[in-house]
Each structure stands twice: as structure tokens, then as C-alpha cells.
Write a protein that holds these residues in place. Sequence first.
Motif, PDB file in Angstrom:
ATOM      1  N   GLU A   1     -13.392   7.602  14.878  1.00  0.00           N
ATOM      2  CA  GLU A   1     -14.709   7.208  14.378  1.00  0.00           C
ATOM      3  C   GLU A   1     -14.732   5.722  14.051  1.00  0.00           C
ATOM      4  O   GLU A   1     -15.724   5.040  14.309  1.00  0.00           O
ATOM      5  CB  GLU A   1     -15.088   8.045  13.160  1.00  0.00           C
ATOM      6  CG  GLU A   1     -15.410   9.479  13.504  1.00  0.00           C
ATOM      7  CD  GLU A   1     -15.635  10.357  12.285  1.00  0.00           C
ATOM      8  OE1 GLU A   1     -15.566   9.855  11.138  1.00  0.00           O
ATOM      9  OE2 GLU A   1     -15.876  11.565  12.483  1.00  0.00           O
ATOM     10  N   GLY A   2     -13.638   5.214  13.491  1.00  0.00           N
ATOM     11  CA  GLY A   2     -13.555   3.793  13.188  1.00  0.00           C
ATOM     12  C   GLY A   2     -13.621   2.942  14.440  1.00  0.00           C
ATOM     13  O   GLY A   2     -14.317   1.918  14.484  1.00  0.00           O
ATOM     14  N   ARG A   3     -12.909   3.347  15.470  1.00  0.00           N
ATOM     15  CA  ARG A   3     -12.919   2.599  16.728  1.00  0.00           C
ATOM     16  C   ARG A   3     -14.289   2.638  17.395  1.00  0.00           C
ATOM     17  O   ARG A   3     -14.712   1.669  18.015  1.00  0.00           O
ATOM     18  CB  ARG A   3     -11.881   3.164  17.694  1.00  0.00           C
ATOM     19  CG  ARG A   3     -10.457   2.898  17.295  1.00  0.00           C
ATOM     20  CD  ARG A   3      -9.525   3.431  18.354  1.00  0.00           C
ATOM     21  NE  ARG A   3      -8.138   3.279  17.978  1.00  0.00           N
ATOM     22  CZ  ARG A   3      -7.120   3.563  18.789  1.00  0.00           C
ATOM     23  NH1 ARG A   3      -7.350   4.015  20.007  1.00  0.00           N
ATOM     24  NH2 ARG A   3      -5.883   3.400  18.376  1.00  0.00           N
TER      25      ARG A   3
ATOM     26  N   SER B   1     -17.202   3.117  15.861  1.00  0.00           N
ATOM     27  CA  SER B   1     -18.308   2.717  14.988  1.00  0.00           C
ATOM     28  C   SER B   1     -18.992   1.449  15.467  1.00  0.00           C
ATOM     29  O   SER B   1     -20.194   1.276  15.256  1.00  0.00           O
ATOM     30  CB  SER B   1     -17.820   2.544  13.548  1.00  0.00           C
ATOM     31  OG  SER B   1     -16.914   1.452  13.457  1.00  0.00           O
ATOM     32  N   LYS B   2     -18.268   0.553  16.126  1.00  0.00           N
ATOM     33  CA  LYS B   2     -18.893  -0.681  16.589  1.00  0.00           C
ATOM     34  C   LYS B   2     -19.901  -0.416  17.709  1.00  0.00           C
ATOM     35  O   LYS B   2     -20.748  -1.255  18.005  1.00  0.00           O
ATOM     36  CB  LYS B   2     -17.839  -1.675  17.072  1.00  0.00           C
ATOM     37  CG  LYS B   2     -17.048  -1.236  18.271  1.00  0.00           C
ATOM     38  CD  LYS B   2     -16.021  -2.270  18.641  1.00  0.00           C
ATOM     39  CE  LYS B   2     -15.155  -1.768  19.786  1.00  0.00           C
ATOM     40  NZ  LYS B   2     -14.107  -2.700  20.116  1.00  0.00           N
ATOM     41  N   TRP B   3     -19.817   0.761  18.338  1.00  0.00           N
ATOM     42  CA  TRP B   3     -20.748   1.100  19.419  1.00  0.00           C
ATOM     43  C   TRP B   3     -21.966   1.860  18.919  1.00  0.00           C
ATOM     44  O   TRP B   3     -22.929   2.049  19.677  1.00  0.00           O
ATOM     45  CB  TRP B   3     -20.036   1.942  20.482  1.00  0.00           C
ATOM     46  CG  TRP B   3     -18.887   1.232  21.086  1.00  0.00           C
ATOM     47  CD1 TRP B   3     -17.564   1.417  20.805  1.00  0.00           C
ATOM     48  CD2 TRP B   3     -18.926   0.196  22.072  1.00  0.00           C
ATOM     49  NE1 TRP B   3     -16.789   0.569  21.545  1.00  0.00           N
ATOM     50  CE2 TRP B   3     -17.607  -0.200  22.354  1.00  0.00           C
ATOM     51  CE3 TRP B   3     -19.956  -0.440  22.743  1.00  0.00           C
ATOM     52  CZ2 TRP B   3     -17.292  -1.187  23.267  1.00  0.00           C
ATOM     53  CZ3 TRP B   3     -19.646  -1.424  23.663  1.00  0.00           C
ATOM     54  CH2 TRP B   3     -18.330  -1.789  23.912  1.00  0.00           C
TER      55      TRP B   3
ATOM     56  N   LYS C   1     -27.106   1.599  14.137  1.00  0.00           N
ATOM     57  CA  LYS C   1     -27.443   2.071  12.782  1.00  0.00           C
ATOM     58  C   LYS C   1     -28.837   1.697  12.414  1.00  0.00           C
ATOM     59  O   LYS C   1     -29.467   0.859  12.893  1.00  0.00           O
ATOM     60  CB  LYS C   1     -26.476   1.478  11.767  1.00  0.00           C
ATOM     61  CG  LYS C   1     -25.082   2.017  11.975  1.00  0.00           C
ATOM     62  CD  LYS C   1     -24.149   1.507  10.919  1.00  0.00           C
ATOM     63  CE  LYS C   1     -22.761   2.089  11.192  1.00  0.00           C
ATOM     64  NZ  LYS C   1     -21.839   1.827  10.164  1.00  0.00           N
TER      65      LYS C   1
END
Length: 62
Positions: free
Chosen positions: A53-55, A57-59, A62
Amino acid sequence: MTTTKKEVEFLLNKLPDDCSIEDIQYHLYVLAKIRQGLEVADREGTISQVEAEGRLSKWLIK
């Protein structure tokens, strides 16, 4: 362990009788990619859900 031939038999039995050669090729391709991914996971390990999820999240928008 299941043999490749048995996996293909199982796949063919699940597909409808009127499927095309392209349908069969596609499903064999997917089966091969899944097998390849599992082999890589066995060899190199996996990451946790939180790390994934951290990896990703940049994609995410929001």
C-alpha cells in the motif's frame, strides 16, 4: 504437485465448448504468468500488505 498437462486439462474442462483458440491461448498465457509470478515470489519473497500500500500510494488519487 500438479503437472502442466493436468493443469491444461483442468483449464480446458472449465472453458465452454464453443471457446476459440484465442480464448485458450489467453488462458494459457494467464496460467503461465501466474506460475511465473509464484516462482518469483518463492525465490525472492514477498512484501506485506502495508508495504504494498505504501509503494502504491503515490499512484492513488486523493
